[in-house]
Every structure is written in C-alpha cells, then in structure tokens.
Motif scaffolding. Structure first.
Motif, PDB file in Angstrom:
ATOM      1  N   GLN A  76       0.472  -1.133  -0.061  1.00 58.23           N
ATOM      2  CA  GLN A  76       0.574  -0.239   0.112  1.00 58.23           C
ATOM      3  C   GLN A  76       0.903   1.164   0.056  1.00 58.23           C
ATOM      4  OE1 GLN A  76      -2.767   0.351   3.186  1.00 58.23           O
ATOM      5  NE2 GLN A  76      -4.133  -1.167   1.788  1.00 58.23           N
ATOM      6  N   SER A 118      -1.770   1.492  -4.610  1.00 57.27           N
ATOM      7  CA  SER A 118      -0.938   0.269  -3.899  1.00 57.27           C
ATOM      8  C   SER A 118       0.223  -0.503  -5.209  1.00 57.27           C
ATOM      9  CB  SER A 118      -2.308  -0.823  -3.860  1.00 57.27           C
ATOM     10  OG  SER A 118      -2.476  -1.050  -5.120  1.00 57.27           O
ATOM     11  N   SER A 171      -3.459  -6.504  -1.068  1.00 55.98           N
ATOM     12  CA  SER A 171      -3.436  -5.551  -1.999  1.00 55.98           C
ATOM     13  C   SER A 171      -3.948  -6.454  -3.278  1.00 55.98           C
ATOM     14  CB  SER A 171      -2.008  -4.763  -2.232  1.00 55.98           C
ATOM     15  OG  SER A 171      -2.011  -3.381  -1.642  1.00 55.98           O
TER      16      SER A 171
END
Ligand SMILES: Cc1cc2nc3c(=O)[nH]c(=O)nc-3n(C[C@H](O)[C@H](O)[C@H](O)COP(=O)(O)OP(=O)(O)OC[C@H]3O[C@@H](n4cnc5c(N)ncnc54)[C@H](O)[C@@H]3O)c2cc1C
Length: 418
Positions: free
Chosen positions: A46, A197, A308
């Motif tokens: 992130q 991300s 993610s």
C-alpha cells in the motif's frame, strides 16, 4: 561527490536514485545477492497516506495489555531480557499522549503526501511498471465500535489535506464489489481515492535497473561490518565480499539505510537510533476465483491487515510482533491471516499455494522515520520507516539526496539535524 549508500532496500535504492539525479557518484552496498531481499521483499503493497495513525496513540496501552497473552494478537509485545526492547517500549508509551500522537500524524501525513507525489513523478519520468493500481484505499470495519472510532482520525486526515471520506457499507461494496459477501457484517468504511498500491519489490528491482543505467554501482553480497571514524568524520566502511575478502570502502559521504539493523552499526559511533524490529507477516495467494477477488487495496482495521491486488496475486499483510530479530514463521499467526481472508473473500485465493513470509519493520516508537544528518558530519540517515517504508520511500530518498547535496528539503518534516 562520492556517496556510499548502505542497504539496498526500498530506502537505499530510492536514496541512490535521487542522489544520482543530483549528479553524485553513487555506490550501494548490501549483504544480499539481490536488492530489496529483506523487509522490502513482500510487504502489503500500500501507498497509504491515509494510514497515518501511529501504533502509539491514546488507546494503544490498554489494547496492547489486552493482547499480551494472545498468540494471534495484531500487535504482540513479547517482552524479553533486552534493554533496547524495554527502552523502545518506554519510548512507545511516551508517544501515546494526544499531543504526541497529533504531532506524529502530522509528520507522517506530510511526508506521505510528498512521497506519493514523488512516486507519481518518478513513474511518469521512467515509466516503471510494478503491478501498480491507482484505485484508492478502502478501510473497512466489521465492528460498529471500530467504525465510530475511525471518524475522528479520518476527520484529522482531511484537516491535513488527505481526503479520507467516511462512507456507508453500501458505498464500500459499490467501490469494491468483492466485499458483497460480508456486506451484512460491514459497519461502514472510509475511502481515500488518491491512495495507491503496487509491488514494492518489483518497483525496487526496476528502479535498480534505471540506477545502473544511470551509472550507480551496486556491490551486492557485501556485508558491512563497521563504519570507521577518523578526524571527526567517517573515514571508511569495512565490509566482506561474497568470498569473505575484507574490503575498505571510501567515499565523501555515507547514507545509512540498513533497515532494522541500522542501530547496530550506528551505536559504536555514539549514534543511538530508537529503532527496534517489529516482525510482520504476509501471505501471497494466486487468484483462484476472479469474481470473489478484490481489486481495490483494502485495510481491515479491526484485524490490522492490508490487502493488495498485485497482478494475478492477492497479497495480505499485517500483524506486528516485538520479539528481537527472530524471523520464524509462526503457524498460528499464518493461519489467523488465512482464516480472516477466507472469512471475507471465500475461495478468492488458492490457499493451497499460499506463500508465507515474515519481515522486520524498522520501527521507531513514534512511527516517524529518521531522515537527515547525524552527529558525524558526513554520515546521513534514512531509516526507521516502520509500517510505511514503501509509502515514504520516494519522498525520503528525494529528501535525503537534497540534504546530502546541501539543499533544503522540499517538505515540512522534522528532519534530523536540519
Ligand atoms: C508485513 C509487512 C507489511 C508491510 N506493508 C507495508 C505497506 O503496505 N505499505 C508501506 O508503506 N510499508 C509497508 N511495510 C513497511 C516496509 O516494507 C518497510 O518499511 C520497508 O521495506 C523498509 O525498507 P528499508 O530499506 O528501510 O529496509 P530493508 O528493506 O530491510 O533494507 C535494508 C537493507 O540493508 C541491508 N543490510 C542490513 N545489514 C547489512 C549489513 N551489515 N551489510 C550490508 N547490508 C546490510 C539488508 O540486506 C537490506 O537489503 C510493511 C512491512 C512488513 C514487514
């Protein structure tokens, strides 16, 4: 000027890139055979300006006490006979006051905003691909109490210019349809559209290629053993190469970017860095069922997990354990993460092919990194980035390159010695 950067993690590589942009002759030294092979290897991915609330905050001491006996606790202090650990814990408690928390959030958001812009500019300049996504970060809450508690930090983020909006559970599902399975249990969410991300390890390796093309030298498989001072400055660095050969490496300036090992090498020089390793876990799963898999980067605040999407892989990371330099995989903690993933997104990832990993976050008690000058005039620091080293990497690298070059940094941040 000749500059040696110690460490080829995210912070070392970005430092090297920006130092070279300032025209310096740069060499990076790392004990691993490949760059970003330690804490920058498999993190949560992130770029999260919105995730600025430090671990140390007014509600932390009670929570940590409650979690002390829980093997699967999100933040676990395993107290040991280690003076450095106890000093770190005392420092952590000092950072839990409302005043210190506010100050730390301000620092983290300012550096984060600057850093995200620096990453975007670098991406534009170099066209680096790293499974990046620019769909924002959504923090979701399955507990009414945690959701209510999120309103104040979100408002504070907005005051600081980070647009973290409070949204309803329905809106959260519209932004990330994979959350529909847990819709009945969602209390609400916050969403920061400008967050991003991407695969930090792939980014670092790509940036190394650009650095090399620009003339940066990488001495991999070289272990630094000491920094030697003479005449009030660093005279040289001692290292051993992959064959065990002793080497003396000399430069005009040196940047320490050795992650959680930085304090071990600065201490003999009388530079005490309040950095302690905070072990974290990640799980990487190949996508199995596309319809159940998330696309938007997510934060599960209750379980302190981040999610993610990296190409056709799901990366889930989190938890923190203060237990020295131990990097063992604790099955209980691995299973707790997989259980939570399956609860939220059943069947999305192939759990049979899960890859588990641990890394040591170089954590400071305040979560604010140490970037800037040290008491030794030609020794600079870019370390202690804890939970947000990927988010803060480009801004920190760009800032340390300016400081080494005798220029003023471009962001209002509490730089060391500046
Ligand atoms: C589970 C987990 C999830 C995370 N998720 C996120 C996230 O989603 N977003 C985010 O922003 N951040 C995240 N982070 C934090 C981020 O990954 C770290 O802050 C960052 O990787 C630290 O980079 P570094 O360059 O300081 O350290 P490192 O990557 O550890 O680099 C230090 C380098 O120094 C080298 N070194 C050390 N000692 C020596 C020596 N004696 N001689 C030679 N070389 C040496 C090491 O080999 C290493 O390559 C996460 C971290 C973890 C553990």
């Amino acid at each position: 000027m000749k500059v040696i950067v110690l460490g080829a993690g995210l912070l070392g590589v970005t430092s090297a890139y920006f130092l070279r942009q300032h025209g310096h002759d740069v060499t990076v030294v790392d004990r691993q055979a490949t760059p970003a092979a330690e804490t920058s290897f498999a993190n949560g991915g992130q770029i999260s300006v919105s995730h600025a609330e430090p671990w140390a905050n007014p509600s932390a001491p009670l929570k940590v006490l409650k979690w002390l006996a829980r093997e699967d606790a999100p933040l676990l202090f395993r107290l040991r006979a280690d003076l450095r650990q106890w000093l770190w814990v005392l420092g952590f408690l000092r950072e839990c006051t409302p005043g210190r928390t506010r100050h730390n959030i301000e620092q983290i958001v300012r550096l984060g905003t600057y850093s995200r812009e620096a990453l975007q500019a670098l991406r534009r300049d170099r066209g680096i691909e790293y499974d990046q996504r620019t769909q924002g970060i959504l923090h979701f809450y399955t507990s009414e109490k945690e959701f209510e508690a999120a309103e104040a930090p979100a408002a504070q983020m907005r005051e600081l210019g980070c647009d973290r909006r409070v949204i309803s559970a329905d809106e959260a599902v519209r932004i990330e349809p994979a959350l529909r399975h847990v819709r009945p249990r969602l209390a609400g969410a916050t969403y920061t559209a400008t967050d991003e991300s991407g695969d930090a390890n792939r980014f670092a390796r790509e940036l190394v290629r650009h650095c090399e093309a620009d003339g940066v030298q990488f001495l991999m498989s070289h272990t630094v053993t000491a920094l030697r001072e003479a005449g009030g400055k660093i005279d040289h660095v001692e290292a051993t190469d992959s064959e065990g050969q002793f080497q003396r490496l000399r430069a005009d300036s040196y940047v320490v970017a050795m992650g959680s090992l930085s304090p071990l090498y600065s201490k003999p020089l009388g530079i005490r860095l309040p950095i302690y390793p905070a072990k974290g876990y990640s799980v990487t799963l190949p996508v199995k069922d596309e319809s159940m898999a998330h696309q938007v980067s997510l934060t599960d605040d209750e379980y302190k997990l981040v999610f993610s999407r990296l190409g056709d892989r799901l990366r889930i990371a989190g938890t923190a354990e203060l237990n020295g330099y131990d990097r063992d995989l604790n099955r209980v903690r691995c299973e707790a993460i997989v259980r939570r993933v399956e609860e939220l997104f059943p069947g999305a990832g192939d759990t049979g092919r899960a890859r588990f990993w641990t890394g040591l976050r170089p954590a400071t008690p305040s979560n604010v990194p140490i970037i800037g000058r040290s008491r030794v005039p030609n020794l600079f620091l870019n370390t202690g980035h804890g939970t947000l080293g990927w988010t803060h990497s480009c801004g920190s690298g760009r800032s340390i390159a300016r400081i080494v070059s005798g220029l003023k940094p471009e962001v209002d941040f509490a730089f060391a010695g500046v």
